[in-house]
Design a protein around this motif. Structure first.
Motif, PDB file in Angstrom:
ATOM      1  N   VAL A  66       0.841  -1.209   0.000  1.00 46.49           N
ATOM      2  CA  VAL A  66       0.000   0.000   0.000  1.00 46.49           C
ATOM      3  C   VAL A  66       0.868   1.248   0.000  1.00 46.49           C
ATOM      4  O   VAL A  66       0.631   2.204  -0.759  1.00 46.49           O
ATOM      5  N   GLN A  67       1.892   1.269   0.835  1.00 47.08           N
ATOM      6  CA  GLN A  67       2.772   2.425   0.903  1.00 47.08           C
ATOM      7  C   GLN A  67       3.544   2.613  -0.395  1.00 47.08           C
ATOM      8  O   GLN A  67       3.689   3.740  -0.891  1.00 47.08           O
ATOM      9  N   GLU A  68       4.046   1.522  -0.960  1.00 49.97           N
ATOM     10  CA  GLU A  68       4.752   1.629  -2.242  1.00 49.97           C
ATOM     11  C   GLU A  68       3.859   2.270  -3.301  1.00 49.97           C
ATOM     12  O   GLU A  68       4.292   3.164  -4.044  1.00 49.97           O
ATOM     13  N   LEU A  69       2.636   1.800  -3.397  1.00 45.37           N
ATOM     14  CA  LEU A  69       1.710   2.329  -4.401  1.00 45.37           C
ATOM     15  C   LEU A  69       1.411   3.801  -4.153  1.00 45.37           C
ATOM     16  O   LEU A  69       1.436   4.620  -5.081  1.00 45.37           O
ATOM     17  N   ALA A  70       1.127   4.147  -2.912  1.00 45.05           N
ATOM     18  CA  ALA A  70       0.780   5.541  -2.597  1.00 45.05           C
ATOM     19  C   ALA A  70       1.955   6.474  -2.861  1.00 45.05           C
ATOM     20  O   ALA A  70       1.793   7.561  -3.432  1.00 45.05           O
ATOM     21  N   PHE A  71       3.155   6.078  -2.448  1.00 44.58           N
ATOM     22  CA  PHE A  71       4.329   6.920  -2.669  1.00 44.58           C
ATOM     23  C   PHE A  71       4.643   7.038  -4.157  1.00 44.58           C
ATOM     24  O   PHE A  71       5.064   8.093  -4.627  1.00 44.58           O
ATOM     25  N   ALA A  72       4.441   5.959  -4.901  1.00 41.96           N
ATOM     26  CA  ALA A  72       4.667   6.014  -6.348  1.00 41.96           C
ATOM     27  C   ALA A  72       3.690   6.976  -7.009  1.00 41.96           C
ATOM     28  O   ALA A  72       4.070   7.794  -7.861  1.00 41.96           O
ATOM     29  N   LEU A  73       2.417   6.887  -6.631  1.00 40.95           N
ATOM     30  CA  LEU A  73       1.415   7.805  -7.196  1.00 40.95           C
ATOM     31  C   LEU A  73       1.754   9.252  -6.860  1.00 40.95           C
ATOM     32  O   LEU A  73       1.709  10.133  -7.729  1.00 40.95           O
ATOM     33  N   ALA A  74       2.081   9.505  -5.590  1.00 41.86           N
ATOM     34  CA  ALA A  74       2.365  10.871  -5.164  1.00 41.86           C
ATOM     35  C   ALA A  74       3.595  11.430  -5.871  1.00 41.86           C
ATOM     36  O   ALA A  74       3.646  12.619  -6.222  1.00 41.86           O
ATOM     37  N   THR A  75       4.589  10.587  -6.094  1.00 39.57           N
ATOM     38  CA  THR A  75       5.785  11.027  -6.819  1.00 39.57           C
ATOM     39  C   THR A  75       5.452  11.322  -8.275  1.00 39.57           C
ATOM     40  O   THR A  75       5.873  12.349  -8.832  1.00 39.57           O
ATOM     41  N   GLY A  76       4.707  10.415  -8.899  1.00 37.30           N
ATOM     42  CA  GLY A  76       4.316  10.645 -10.286  1.00 37.30           C
ATOM     43  C   GLY A  76       3.506  11.919 -10.455  1.00 37.30           C
ATOM     44  O   GLY A  76       3.706  12.686 -11.406  1.00 37.30           O
ATOM     45  N   VAL A  77       2.605  12.177  -9.520  1.00 40.08           N
ATOM     46  CA  VAL A  77       1.795  13.399  -9.568  1.00 40.08           C
ATOM     47  C   VAL A  77       2.680  14.630  -9.415  1.00 40.08           C
ATOM     48  O   VAL A  77       2.485  15.645 -10.092  1.00 40.08           O
ATOM     49  N   ALA A  78       3.670  14.554  -8.538  1.00 34.62           N
ATOM     50  CA  ALA A  78       4.592  15.679  -8.364  1.00 34.62           C
ATOM     51  C   ALA A  78       5.306  15.988  -9.668  1.00 34.62           C
ATOM     52  O   ALA A  78       5.496  17.169 -10.026  1.00 34.62           O
ATOM     53  N   TYR A  79       5.704  14.964 -10.407  1.00 33.69           N
ATOM     54  CA  TYR A  79       6.399  15.188 -11.676  1.00 33.69           C
ATOM     55  C   TYR A  79       5.450  15.749 -12.733  1.00 33.69           C
ATOM     56  O   TYR A  79       5.832  16.640 -13.511  1.00 33.69           O
ATOM     57  N   LEU A 114      -4.192   0.516 -12.562  1.00 34.94           N
ATOM     58  CA  LEU A 114      -5.536   1.060 -12.332  1.00 34.94           C
ATOM     59  C   LEU A 114      -5.467   2.468 -11.755  1.00 34.94           C
ATOM     60  O   LEU A 114      -6.118   3.399 -12.246  1.00 34.94           O
ATOM     61  N   LEU A 115      -4.664   2.646 -10.729  1.00 29.93           N
ATOM     62  CA  LEU A 115      -4.584   3.938 -10.050  1.00 29.93           C
ATOM     63  C   LEU A 115      -3.960   4.999 -10.938  1.00 29.93           C
ATOM     64  O   LEU A 115      -4.414   6.152 -10.961  1.00 29.93           O
ATOM     65  N   TRP A 116      -2.899   4.629 -11.653  1.00 28.12           N
ATOM     66  CA  TRP A 116      -2.242   5.628 -12.503  1.00 28.12           C
ATOM     67  C   TRP A 116      -3.160   6.077 -13.630  1.00 28.12           C
ATOM     68  O   TRP A 116      -3.163   7.252 -14.015  1.00 28.12           O
ATOM     69  N   ALA A 169      -2.036   8.089 -22.888  1.00 28.92           N
ATOM     70  CA  ALA A 169      -1.194   8.626 -21.817  1.00 28.92           C
ATOM     71  C   ALA A 169      -1.473   7.952 -20.484  1.00 28.92           C
ATOM     72  O   ALA A 169      -0.625   7.982 -19.579  1.00 28.92           O
ATOM     73  N   GLN A 170      -2.638   7.351 -20.341  1.00 30.56           N
ATOM     74  CA  GLN A 170      -2.999   6.702 -19.075  1.00 30.56           C
ATOM     75  C   GLN A 170      -2.306   5.361 -18.874  1.00 30.56           C
ATOM     76  O   GLN A 170      -2.395   4.772 -17.795  1.00 30.56           O
ATOM     77  N   LYS A 171      -1.597   4.863 -19.881  1.00 30.46           N
ATOM     78  CA  LYS A 171      -0.932   3.569 -19.772  1.00 30.46           C
ATOM     79  C   LYS A 171       0.323   3.691 -18.914  1.00 30.46           C
ATOM     80  O   LYS A 171       1.209   4.479 -19.213  1.00 30.46           O
ATOM     81  N   MET A 172       0.388   2.921 -17.867  1.00 35.76           N
ATOM     82  CA  MET A 172       1.581   2.898 -17.021  1.00 35.76           C
ATOM     83  C   MET A 172       2.576   1.883 -17.576  1.00 35.76           C
ATOM     84  O   MET A 172       2.242   0.733 -17.809  1.00 35.76           O
ATOM     85  N   GLN A 173       3.810   2.334 -17.770  1.00 33.50           N
ATOM     86  CA  GLN A 173       4.890   1.457 -18.199  1.00 33.50           C
ATOM     87  C   GLN A 173       5.659   1.007 -16.956  1.00 33.50           C
ATOM     88  O   GLN A 173       6.152   1.835 -16.193  1.00 33.50           O
ATOM     89  N   ILE A 174       5.770  -0.306 -16.754  1.00 37.26           N
ATOM     90  CA  ILE A 174       6.327  -0.844 -15.507  1.00 37.26           C
ATOM     91  C   ILE A 174       7.572  -1.683 -15.780  1.00 37.26           C
ATOM     92  O   ILE A 174       7.555  -2.583 -16.629  1.00 37.26           O
ATOM     93  N   HIS A 175       8.627  -1.369 -15.052  1.00 41.19           N
ATOM     94  CA  HIS A 175       9.804  -2.232 -14.981  1.00 41.19           C
ATOM     95  C   HIS A 175       9.800  -2.903 -13.617  1.00 41.19           C
ATOM     96  O   HIS A 175       9.569  -2.259 -12.589  1.00 41.19           O
ATOM     97  N   GLY A 176      10.051  -4.187 -13.594  1.00 47.51           N
ATOM     98  CA  GLY A 176      10.112  -4.918 -12.338  1.00 47.51           C
ATOM     99  C   GLY A 176      11.538  -5.303 -11.996  1.00 47.51           C
ATOM    100  O   GLY A 176      12.351  -5.577 -12.888  1.00 47.51           O
ATOM    101  N   ARG A 177      11.808  -5.329 -10.708  1.00 51.80           N
ATOM    102  CA  ARG A 177      13.113  -5.779 -10.226  1.00 51.80           C
ATOM    103  C   ARG A 177      12.887  -6.647  -9.001  1.00 51.80           C
ATOM    104  O   ARG A 177      12.200  -6.226  -8.065  1.00 51.80           O
ATOM    105  N   THR A 178      13.409  -7.859  -9.013  1.00 53.74           N
ATOM    106  CA  THR A 178      13.251  -8.701  -7.829  1.00 53.74           C
ATOM    107  C   THR A 178      13.848  -7.987  -6.621  1.00 53.74           C
ATOM    108  O   THR A 178      14.865  -7.309  -6.718  1.00 53.74           O
TER     109      THR A 178
END
Length: 710
Positions: A255-268, A308-310, A323-332
């Motif tokens: 939950v925190q990861e998602l919220a912080f990611a959204l808030a950072t993206g919005v800031a940008y 969904l959130l982005w 523009a609503q498509k989120m591009q995701i890179h994953g890292r173990t």
């Protein structure tokens, strides 16, 4: 199945009677033998209770389940064809400091399954500093050192320009772009051929490091300049990223990861909008990098909820469907990896890679098993790379569109995660946004709360980390440490950069022009930086010219980046030091009383409990009397004894056993396996020093015992 058998009535499930929820629940309660049904419900750090069973009714009100892949809000993926048309990119990091060594490994791996360049620069490069302007030992640590166009050319020599390049550029994205484009133009190619992302993420760097070498406003200026230039000159090269690694590595919940990611993206998005960058352009140039942990279904749901959130965020800003498509890179994830029993990391990354693929990443890095100890060798790189190849080619995950779609459990968990994350995101927004959440410590405090609970569960073994706090092998040699000579490498790189400057004295004029252009139109600034790089300017010189007369630089409390296993690994190192000083590992004697059925369960528990601390546990088949056990314990010479039997036998066995031991060895530490509540006071009076039991603090107990016998 053979087509001829598809309509075979003998294969029908109609012969099984339908079972109602109430009937299932009654059967489940009966199987619990008196324990409450809540025992089947698993609470999580996200504040979500995982139910033992999910039904169609659970997803009835979730609108996203009615959508199709490739359609907003993209919970089911950003492409209608999933991985059928374009599988995720195999984008392995290569943590070598030398551009030449990096290139050798990269070309080798690209010929053996890797499909993208994951360019991880070292710390000085990400900060925009040349090797001769940083402390010895920093250059080349954890990534490649890039300071000149020649370095970039060497690192990418022989690599097809059409291969995507993902560069975690730190706060040096614009200077790195200048070096990269100068190299491309020197080869006679056009910048428009570049693909990938230069991952500028100033808030992520601030969270991880506690400071960045420029003001946030100047950082946003450079991202805007870079983005507007790329739109016209390199449209397939994204320019910024949101990294969740600082939060995940500090112990954050999903939950925190998602919220912080959204808030950072919005800031940008807001920062670029203030600088004239259209929302659609800004959103298309932003990529999200998520750490993927081993809580399989939670991680799958996290990636689906992120899309969904982005989509909702960008739609609220007025962005179009593309523009609503989120591009995701994953890292173990790094946090759950171990330096002891390191081969178990292979199992962890396999689960995490599967979660990333099922969750729908566009690219993925699977960490080599020896990552916590050293840069990877060819073997560990191959094993990590092959995890992805097996998932793509042998498990056929690239042939399935949204494999998690329709799962009542995953769809419900996705919805719950999204709602919880949205609520936390709104809290951050009400507090002034992500930058303020870092400055006033709110983000740190939120993560620390979860991290402390996780650390407590690991210490008490309510959470299991195989090879660390459970099933540890104290005699297994750890992975060999990083033996690279960073001091000598720093000297070599310093000499190379100084020689490069001496051979490119004309760069001074271009740098002066860049400094004068720094406040001009975005395209002019970027072209001036590229021209300076072509003239021979170094990364550090470009960075300095771009940031003259900058404002105040932010300073916050950094998020602590650590691996969960580190406290137990510190215990193991203390045990190793004891062995080196005394010629043998610290030993514990198990005074197992009676036949195996009387002592075995607690003896096995005690052995695993103390092997997690690096102790050599001397176990036995059982003693018929306290006198025999005491004699064997004394003969062993072990400085600690654990008595293992049953609560019913302890009142009779323990007092004479402890008395016999202490008569000849007063300093021996005596521990009891079990903690019968009605006997604790009497057992302590009899000489028992401590108790071990289910839920006991394994970490603290091992720390106490190694200290007691040293």
């Amino acid at each position: 199945m053979d087509d001829s058998r598809q309509n075979d009535p003998s294969l029908s499930f109609d012969e099984f009677p339908a079972v109602s929820w109430d009937e299932w629940q009654r059967a489940a309660v009966a199987s619990l033998k008196g324990r409450p049904f809540d025992k089947l419900i698993s609470p999580t750090d996200e504040g979500i209770d995982i139910q033992p069973l999910y039904r169609r009714e659970d997803t009835a009100d979730i609108a996203a389940t009615c959508t199709v892949p490739g359609s907003p809000p993209y919970v089911r993926g950003t492409s209608a064809s999933g991985y059928l048309e374009r599988p995720w990119a195999i984008a392995q990091e290569l943590g070598y400091g030398s551009p030449a060594v990096f290139n050798l490994a990269l070309r080798y791996d690209l010929e053996r399954g890797q499909t993208a360049v994951n360019l991880l620069p070292d710390g000085p490069t990400r900060a925009g500093k040349d090797p001769d302007h940083v402390q010895s030992g920093e250059v080349g640590r954890g990534g490649v050192s890039l300071a000149t166009v020649a370095d970039v050319a060497e690192a990418l020599d022989g690599v097809d320009l059409g291969t995507p390049v993902y560069a975690r550029a730190g706060t040096a994205a614009l200077p790195l772009l200048a070096l990269l484009v100068a190299h491309v133009r020197q080869t006679g190619r056009a910048a428009s051929e570049l693909r990938g992302c230069l991952e500028a993420d100033p808030l992520g760097d601030l969270a991880r490091e506690g400071s960045i070498p420029l003001s946030l406003e100047r950082a946003y200026d450079e991202i805007a300049q870079l983005t507007q230039w790329a739109e016209g000159h390199a449209p397939r090269l994204a320019t910024m990223a949101v990294h969740t690694y600082p939060y995940h590595d500090a112990g954050a919940s999903a939950v925190q990861e998602l919220a912080f990611a959204l808030a950072t993206g919005v800031a940008y998005l807001r920062a670029l909008s203030r600088r004239g960058v259209a929302i659609d352009m800004a959103a298309r140039n932003l990529r999200f990098d998520f750490a993927v942990g081993s809580n399989f279904f939670m991680e799958v749901a996290k990636l689906r909820a992120a899309r969904l959130l982005w989509s909702q965020v960008v739609e609220a800003f007025g962005g179009d469907a593309d523009a609503q498509k989120m591009q995701i890179h994953g890292r173990t994830a790094r946090r759950n990896k171990t330096a002891v029993d390191a081969h178990t990391n292979m199992l962890r990354v396999t689960t995490e890679a599967l979660a990333a693929a099922v969750g729908g990443v566009e690219s993925l890095h699977v960490a080599p098993y020896d990552e916590p100890a050293r840069p990877p060798d060819e073997f560990s790189r191959r094993i990590a790379r092959n995890v992805q190849i097996i998932l793509r080619e042998e498990a056929h995950l690239a042939q399935v569109i949204d494999p998690a779609g329709g799962s009542w459990a995953v769809e419900t968990l996705t919805d719950q995660l999204a709602r919880e994350a949205w609520a936390l995101f709104q809290t951050i927004e009400h507090r002034g946004g992500m930058a303020e959440a870092l400055k006033d410590g709110y983000a740190n405090n939120e993560v620390e709360r979860v991290a402390e609970e996780r650390a407590s569960r690991l210490a008490t073994r309510r959470d299991v980390l195989v090879g660390v706090n459970q099933f540890a092998n104290p005699t297994e040699a750890p992975a060999s440490a990083d033996e690279f000579d960073y001091v000598s490498f720093h000297d070599v790189r310093t000499s190379q950069v100084k020689q490069y400057r001496a051979n490119h004295s004309a760069a001074a004029v271009a740098l002066q022009q860049l400094g004068e252009a720094a406040t001009n139109a975005p395209v002019t600034v970027v072209e001036a930086a590229i021209a300076a790089a072509e003239a021979g300017a170094t990364l550090g010189e470009l960075t300095h010219a771009l940031r003259m007369n900058d404002g105040a630089r932010p300073v916050v409390t950094p998020l602590p980046s650590s691996r969960a296993a580190e406290p137990f690994e510190a215990l193991r190192r203390r045990a190793d030091a004891y062995a080196e000083a005394h010629g043998q590992r610290p030993r514990i004697f198990l005074a197992n009383m009676g036949p195996p059925k009387q002592h075995k369960a607690r003896a096995d528990f005690a052995q695993g409990f103390f092997e997690a601390g690096g102790f050599q546990v001397l176990t036995t088949n059982g003693f018929p009397t306290s006198e025999a056990a005491a004699a064997a314990a004394l003969e062993s010479g072990a400085p600690a004894v654990v008595i293992c039997s049953t609560d019913e036998t302890y009142p009779e066995l323990v007092p004479p056993l402890v008395k016999a031991i202490r008569r000849k060895a007063r300093d021996v530490t005596v521990v009891l396996a079990g903690r019968p509540a009605d006997q604790v006071e009497a057992l302590r009076k009899a000489g028992v020093d401590e108790f071990i039991y289910l839920g006991a603090d394994c970490l603290a107990m091992n720390e106490w015992l190694i200290g007691a016998i040293q």
